[in-house]
Design a protein around this motif. Structure first.
Motif, PDB file in Angstrom:
ATOM      1  N   GLU A 107       0.818  -1.216   0.000  1.00 46.10           N
ATOM      2  CA  GLU A 107       0.000   0.000   0.000  1.00 46.10           C
ATOM      3  C   GLU A 107       0.854   1.269   0.000  1.00 46.10           C
ATOM      4  O   GLU A 107       0.392   2.335  -0.391  1.00 46.10           O
ATOM      5  N   GLU A 108       2.108   1.148   0.496  1.00 47.64           N
ATOM      6  CA  GLU A 108       2.954   2.333   0.673  1.00 47.64           C
ATOM      7  C   GLU A 108       4.061   2.439  -0.369  1.00 47.64           C
ATOM      8  O   GLU A 108       4.948   3.298  -0.254  1.00 47.64           O
ATOM      9  N   LEU A 109       3.999   1.574  -1.388  1.00 48.82           N
ATOM     10  CA  LEU A 109       5.092   1.574  -2.376  1.00 48.82           C
ATOM     11  C   LEU A 109       5.205   2.907  -3.107  1.00 48.82           C
ATOM     12  O   LEU A 109       6.310   3.364  -3.399  1.00 48.82           O
ATOM     13  N   GLY A 110       4.038   3.520  -3.372  1.00 52.15           N
ATOM     14  CA  GLY A 110       4.048   4.806  -4.076  1.00 52.15           C
ATOM     15  C   GLY A 110       4.884   5.830  -3.319  1.00 52.15           C
ATOM     16  O   GLY A 110       5.637   6.608  -3.901  1.00 52.15           O
ATOM     17  N   LYS A 111       4.775   5.767  -1.987  1.00 49.73           N
ATOM     18  CA  LYS A 111       5.480   6.726  -1.118  1.00 49.73           C
ATOM     19  C   LYS A 111       6.949   6.323  -0.925  1.00 49.73           C
ATOM     20  O   LYS A 111       7.831   7.161  -0.856  1.00 49.73           O
ATOM     21  N   ASN A 112       7.196   5.010  -0.828  1.00 45.75           N
ATOM     22  CA  ASN A 112       8.539   4.529  -0.459  1.00 45.75           C
ATOM     23  C   ASN A 112       9.483   4.297  -1.637  1.00 45.75           C
ATOM     24  O   ASN A 112      10.665   4.027  -1.443  1.00 45.75           O
ATOM     25  N   CYS A 113       8.926   4.367  -2.832  1.00 43.86           N
ATOM     26  CA  CYS A 113       9.723   4.080  -4.031  1.00 43.86           C
ATOM     27  C   CYS A 113       9.892   5.361  -4.819  1.00 43.86           C
ATOM     28  O   CYS A 113       8.915   6.046  -5.068  1.00 43.86           O
ATOM     29  N   ASN A 114      11.131   5.664  -5.217  1.00 43.23           N
ATOM     30  CA  ASN A 114      11.258   6.884  -6.018  1.00 43.23           C
ATOM     31  C   ASN A 114      11.689   6.560  -7.441  1.00 43.23           C
ATOM     32  O   ASN A 114      12.423   7.300  -8.059  1.00 43.23           O
ATOM     33  N   ARG A 115      11.277   5.400  -7.928  1.00 43.28           N
ATOM     34  CA  ARG A 115      11.622   5.043  -9.301  1.00 43.28           C
ATOM     35  C   ARG A 115      10.528   4.141  -9.877  1.00 43.28           C
ATOM     36  O   ARG A 115       9.589   3.763  -9.174  1.00 43.28           O
ATOM     37  N   ILE A 135      -3.975 -11.713  -0.087  1.00 42.99           N
ATOM     38  CA  ILE A 135      -4.390 -10.529   0.689  1.00 42.99           C
ATOM     39  C   ILE A 135      -5.764 -10.812   1.305  1.00 42.99           C
ATOM     40  O   ILE A 135      -6.651 -11.354   0.651  1.00 42.99           O
ATOM     41  N   GLU A 136      -5.865 -10.408   2.596  1.00 44.86           N
ATOM     42  CA  GLU A 136      -6.971 -10.921   3.404  1.00 44.86           C
ATOM     43  C   GLU A 136      -8.346 -10.330   3.124  1.00 44.86           C
ATOM     44  O   GLU A 136      -9.362 -10.972   3.384  1.00 44.86           O
ATOM     45  N   ASN A 137      -8.406  -9.109   2.596  1.00 39.40           N
ATOM     46  CA  ASN A 137      -9.745  -8.556   2.349  1.00 39.40           C
ATOM     47  C   ASN A 137      -9.721  -7.584   1.156  1.00 39.40           C
ATOM     48  O   ASN A 137      -8.660  -7.155   0.698  1.00 39.40           O
ATOM     49  N   TYR A 138     -10.913  -7.248   0.702  1.00 38.66           N
ATOM     50  CA  TYR A 138     -11.051  -6.463  -0.526  1.00 38.66           C
ATOM     51  C   TYR A 138     -10.472  -5.053  -0.384  1.00 38.66           C
ATOM     52  O   TYR A 138      -9.828  -4.542  -1.297  1.00 38.66           O
ATOM     53  N   LYS A 139     -10.676  -4.478   0.817  1.00 37.34           N
ATOM     54  CA  LYS A 139     -10.195  -3.107   1.048  1.00 37.34           C
ATOM     55  C   LYS A 139      -8.658  -3.052   0.912  1.00 37.34           C
ATOM     56  O   LYS A 139      -8.100  -2.183   0.227  1.00 37.34           O
ATOM     57  N   THR A 140      -7.972  -4.023   1.558  1.00 36.65           N
ATOM     58  CA  THR A 140      -6.504  -4.065   1.481  1.00 36.65           C
ATOM     59  C   THR A 140      -6.059  -4.398   0.058  1.00 36.65           C
ATOM     60  O   THR A 140      -5.053  -3.864  -0.429  1.00 36.65           O
ATOM     61  N   LEU A 141      -6.822  -5.267  -0.599  1.00 31.72           N
ATOM     62  CA  LEU A 141      -6.488  -5.621  -1.985  1.00 31.72           C
ATOM     63  C   LEU A 141      -6.492  -4.387  -2.887  1.00 31.72           C
ATOM     64  O   LEU A 141      -5.562  -4.153  -3.654  1.00 31.72           O
ATOM     65  N   ARG A 142      -7.529  -3.550  -2.735  1.00 32.02           N
ATOM     66  CA  ARG A 142      -7.627  -2.328  -3.559  1.00 32.02           C
ATOM     67  C   ARG A 142      -6.476  -1.369  -3.258  1.00 32.02           C
ATOM     68  O   ARG A 142      -5.834  -0.855  -4.166  1.00 32.02           O
ATOM     69  N   ALA A 143      -6.194  -1.195  -1.935  1.00 28.91           N
ATOM     70  CA  ALA A 143      -5.130  -0.267  -1.537  1.00 28.91           C
ATOM     71  C   ALA A 143      -3.767  -0.794  -2.014  1.00 28.91           C
ATOM     72  O   ALA A 143      -2.902  -0.022  -2.456  1.00 28.91           O
ATOM     73  N   SER A 144      -3.593  -2.127  -1.956  1.00 28.51           N
ATOM     74  CA  SER A 144      -2.321  -2.733  -2.392  1.00 28.51           C
ATOM     75  C   SER A 144      -2.139  -2.557  -3.890  1.00 28.51           C
ATOM     76  O   SER A 144      -1.056  -2.196  -4.351  1.00 28.51           O
ATOM     77  N   ALA A 145      -3.205  -2.825  -4.644  1.00 28.13           N
ATOM     78  CA  ALA A 145      -3.135  -2.683  -6.100  1.00 28.13           C
ATOM     79  C   ALA A 145      -2.779  -1.233  -6.451  1.00 28.13           C
ATOM     80  O   ALA A 145      -1.961  -0.981  -7.339  1.00 28.13           O
ATOM     81  N   LYS A 146      -3.364  -0.296  -5.730  1.00 25.44           N
ATOM     82  CA  LYS A 146      -3.099   1.120  -5.983  1.00 25.44           C
ATOM     83  C   LYS A 146      -1.624   1.451  -5.692  1.00 25.44           C
ATOM     84  O   LYS A 146      -0.954   2.108  -6.474  1.00 25.44           O
ATOM     85  N   GLY A 147      -1.122   0.922  -4.547  1.00 24.87           N
ATOM     86  CA  GLY A 147       0.273   1.165  -4.181  1.00 24.87           C
ATOM     87  C   GLY A 147       1.237   0.587  -5.202  1.00 24.87           C
ATOM     88  O   GLY A 147       2.227   1.212  -5.576  1.00 24.87           O
ATOM     89  N   ILE A 148       0.922  -0.610  -5.660  1.00 25.90           N
ATOM     90  CA  ILE A 148       1.789  -1.281  -6.639  1.00 25.90           C
ATOM     91  C   ILE A 148       1.745  -0.545  -7.971  1.00 25.90           C
ATOM     92  O   ILE A 148       2.782  -0.306  -8.595  1.00 25.90           O
TER      93      ILE A 148
END
Ligand SMILES: C[S@@+](CC[C@H](N)C(=O)[O-])C[C@H]1O[C@@H](n2cnc3c(N)ncnc32)[C@H](O)[C@@H]1O
Length: 146
Positions: free
Chosen positions: A112-120, A133-146
């Motif tokens: 979920e935090e890759l957007g913030k932690n990655c600068n490339r 991934i355990e639930n839909y909410k985390t799945l959406r946030a993870s997909a967004k981060g990735i």
């Protein structure tokens, strides 16, 4: 002779559970690692053929654990970095890479935090855990981060 009680604690945090798993996995790796390298190599064969069709050159292995697959990507000639939510995994992964004669950048991040932690950018962000991934909410946030 009395029986000593065993204290069992169950962690409610997934990150803490993975920290425990990786700590013990690192400690015991001489017992299981050689077989795991073989399993990892076999598991990645279909991935390698997709990566070459897509002309991928750079990869982020975003649930790298101790970095077995990250190392394998590097050995196949990809420019690779590894990330994981587990601090213990990120502590030991560079040591595993070093044992294999490689210097690979590893950093701690939840998906979920890759957007913030990655600068490339990478051609490919690979995960062997996204489907768990355990639930839909985390799945959406993870997909967004990735
Ligand atoms: C099955 S293990 C990875 C095994 C590793 N890829 C290998 O080949 O040995 C799954 C990993 O996903 C990580 N993980 C789970 N949820 C995560 C999240 N939201 N963000 C980043 N990493 C996560 C865990 O810390 C764990 O190291």
């Amino acid at each position: 002779m009395g029986i000593e009680p065993i204290e069992i604690s169950i962690s409610s945090s997934e990150e803490e559970s993975w920290d425990t798993i990786w700590k013990w996995s690192w400690f015991t790796r001489e017992i299981w690692a050689s077989e795991h390298w073989e399993r990892t190599k076999r598991a990645l064969q279909p991935v390698f053929s997709i990566l070459s069709k897509l002309r991928v050159r750079s990869i982020l292995d975003c649930s790298c654990g101790l970095g077995f697959k990250t190392v394998m990507f590097a050995k196949m000639g990809y420019k690779v970095e590894g990330s994981d939510a587990s601090a213990i995994a990120i502590k030991y992964a560079p040591k595993l890479a070093k044992e294999q004669g490689l210097r690979i950048k590893f950093f701690r991040s939840r998906y979920e935090e890759l957007g913030k932690n990655c600068n490339r950018r990478y051609d490919c962000v690979y995960s062997d855990y996204f489907d768990e991934i355990e639930n839909y909410k985390t799945l959406r946030a993870s997909a967004k981060g990735i």
